[in-house]
Design a protein around this motif. Structure first.
Motif, mmCIF file in Angstrom:
data_model
loop_
_atom_site.group_PDB
_atom_site.id
_atom_site.type_symbol
_atom_site.label_atom_id
_atom_site.label_comp_id
_atom_site.label_asym_id
_atom_site.label_seq_id
_atom_site.Cartn_x
_atom_site.Cartn_y
_atom_site.Cartn_z
ATOM 1 N N LEU A 25 -74.001 66.524 61.353
ATOM 2 C CA LEU A 25 -72.974 67.242 60.747
ATOM 3 C C LEU A 25 -72.756 68.604 61.743
ATOM 4 C CD1 LEU A 25 -73.208 67.031 57.247
ATOM 5 C CD2 LEU A 25 -71.494 65.997 57.962
ATOM 6 N N GLY A 69 -73.133 68.562 64.967
ATOM 7 C CA GLY A 69 -72.350 68.151 66.225
ATOM 8 C C GLY A 69 -71.130 68.626 66.103
ATOM 9 N N ALA A 70 -70.426 68.213 64.488
ATOM 10 C CA ALA A 70 -68.987 68.474 64.060
ATOM 11 C C ALA A 70 -68.273 70.093 63.865
ATOM 12 C CB ALA A 70 -68.971 67.464 62.601
ATOM 13 N N ALA A 71 -69.486 70.895 63.110
ATOM 14 C CA ALA A 71 -69.595 71.919 62.436
ATOM 15 C C ALA A 71 -68.990 73.171 64.087
ATOM 16 C CB ALA A 71 -70.352 72.800 61.828
ATOM 17 N N PHE A 92 -65.894 73.750 66.096
ATOM 18 C CA PHE A 92 -64.648 74.589 65.436
ATOM 19 C C PHE A 92 -64.838 75.594 66.960
ATOM 20 C CE2 PHE A 92 -63.601 79.465 63.582
ATOM 21 C CZ PHE A 92 -62.358 78.370 62.610
ATOM 22 N N PHE A 145 -71.591 77.285 58.653
ATOM 23 C CA PHE A 145 -71.792 75.806 57.806
ATOM 24 C C PHE A 145 -73.289 75.205 57.335
ATOM 25 C CE2 PHE A 145 -72.486 70.992 58.383
ATOM 26 C CZ PHE A 145 -71.190 70.538 57.223
#
Lengths: 376, 43
Positions: free
Chosen positions: A106, A108-110, A113, A300
């Motif tokens: 997660l 790697g997503a946050a 931004f 995050f």
């Protein structure tokens, strides 16, 4: 006679413009940073030298028959060079660290931004959507993805975008620590994380790149070249029957394409195209992207900690490793952890988050390629 | 202003998209790890 000879030998000097002189200086600075400071020398040195080549008056390196222009048409416009680099990167990535703690995916997503934040800021400044997306992707902290997206959306900005992307990747140890410290308390930085050492089966490692390619291809077809080539490289690595190809991808392929990529990008770094206000904006926005990436990852982690039990709490610094600058960011986080507490080993979770960032940046690139055309 | 509004929509959809992708990948990883557990010989 002698005057004619001198004229033909040194006549080009009279044609040099002040912008070309500035670019010769910038090329020299890039070479200096690459050699003396070791800032991403693989890319910055070819780019620096290429900048010298294309900014000499009457340079035969560019133009309709110039070698660098031919390389650009063949390797960047067709996207071949960045995609070949993705095979090499895929062959270098060990996903097994991520398998031991999938929650870290997660981050790697946050930590992407910053890409989207910067797109918004760039559009406020006045860049059009394609240009803003190309500038925002600097926040992918992943040179080939930045080059890939910029070559599709804003070829004229490729030079400054590449310089910003690779320079800030080299500056991660300077950019990230102050942002992390500003957003965390000492108590949070002291959180210890339990490392898992479960074995990962070979079947799992082989199936992973195949399944990911299929999922990405079905959901976002525009991203398939980016993700597919990355996963193809990883499959070569993990299949166990192509060791020679895997090593060739990691070493020879990576080195050869990096040389070509660097020197070819410099063909866009002419004085006319580079010395303008937009370049300054791009350099500034690139920094904003890296700062907001770091902030996204850290915040995050803090948000997740609200819901996680004490024994599973995440050190928020690990969130910052969710950017793609591998392994630089993981090393920075580990060192920061050690500076706070010699007994705190954050390397494994930070590497996992960093690997997740490598996937995340490619996904972000693919999503931008998919989304932007819908809003034009 | 139109461009800015579009960029905000791209921000929302983009971040949502990445999280969905990562969640899917996480599920794949979890399932693969459960179906094909590693042995110590493979460690």
């Amino acid at each position: 006679m002698n005057q004619d000879l001198l004229q033909s030998l040194f006549g080009s000097l009279a044609l040099i413009t002040w912008k070309q002189v500035v670019m010769l200086g910038i090329g020299s600075i890039l070479i200096y940073l690459a050699i003396a400071k070791k800032y991403e020398p693989n890319l910055l040195l070819p780019m620096g030298f290429g900048t010298l080549l294309v900014n000499l008056p009457l340079s035969s390196a560019i133009g309709p028959d110039g070698a660098l222009t031919v390389f650009f048409q063949a390797g960047i416009k067709t996207e071949v060079f960045p995609l070949l680099i993705f095979i090499a990167i895929g062959a270098m990535i060990d996903f097994s660290t991520l398998f031991r703690n999938p929650l870290l995916l997660l981050f790697g997503a946050a930590a992407q931004f910053g890409i989207f934040f910067t797109i918004a800021v760039a559009s406020l400044i006045g860049f059009d959507l394609k240009e803003a997306a190309s500038i925002g992707i600097i926040g992918a902290a992943d040179g080939p993805t930045s080059i890939y997206v910029a070559s599709k959306f804003a070829e004229h900005l490729l030079g400054p975008i590449s310089v910003a992307a690779y320079s800030y990747m080299a500056l991660v140890p300077i950019i990230q620590p102050p942002v992390i410290k500003a957003l965390t308390t000492r108590k949070e930085r002291l959180i210890r994380m339990q490392g898992k050492q479960d074995p990962v089966s070979r079947t799992t490692l082989i199936l992973f790149p195949i399944i990911i390619t299929l999922i990405a291809g079905i959901i976002a077809p525009s991203s398939i070249a980016l993700i597919g080539f990355l996963m193809f490289g990883n499959l070569i690595r993990e299949c166990g029957v192509l060791q020679k190809l895997s090593l060739a991808a990691q070493n020879e392929l990576s080195s050869l394409v990096t040389i070509l990529l660097g020197i070819t990008i410099s063909s866009t770094m002419t004085g006319e195209a580079f010395v303008n206000l937009n370049t300054l904006f791009i350099i500034g926005l690139g920094l904003v992207a890296f700062i907001m990436d770091t902030a996204g990852g850290v915040l995050f982690a803090k948000l997740l900690n609200v819901f996680l039990p004490d024994r599973l709490k995440i050190n928020p610094m690990v969130g910052a490793a969710g950017i793609s600058a591998f392994p630089m960011s993981a090393r920075v986080i580990h060192k920061m952890g050690q500076d706070e507490d010699r007994g705190n080993y954050l390397l494994m979770p930070a590497v996992s988050a960093n690997v997740a960032g490598q996937i995340g940046s490619v996904i972000a690139g693919g999503l931008i390629l998919t989304l932007v055309p819908y809003f034009l | 202003m139109n461009t800015f509004m579009s960029s905000l929509k791209i921000m929302g959809l983009g971040m949502l998209g990445i999280f969905i992708f990562m969640l899917l990948f996480g599920i794949v990883i979890y399932a693969l790890h459960k179906i094909f557990p590693g042995t110590n010989a493979e460690k």
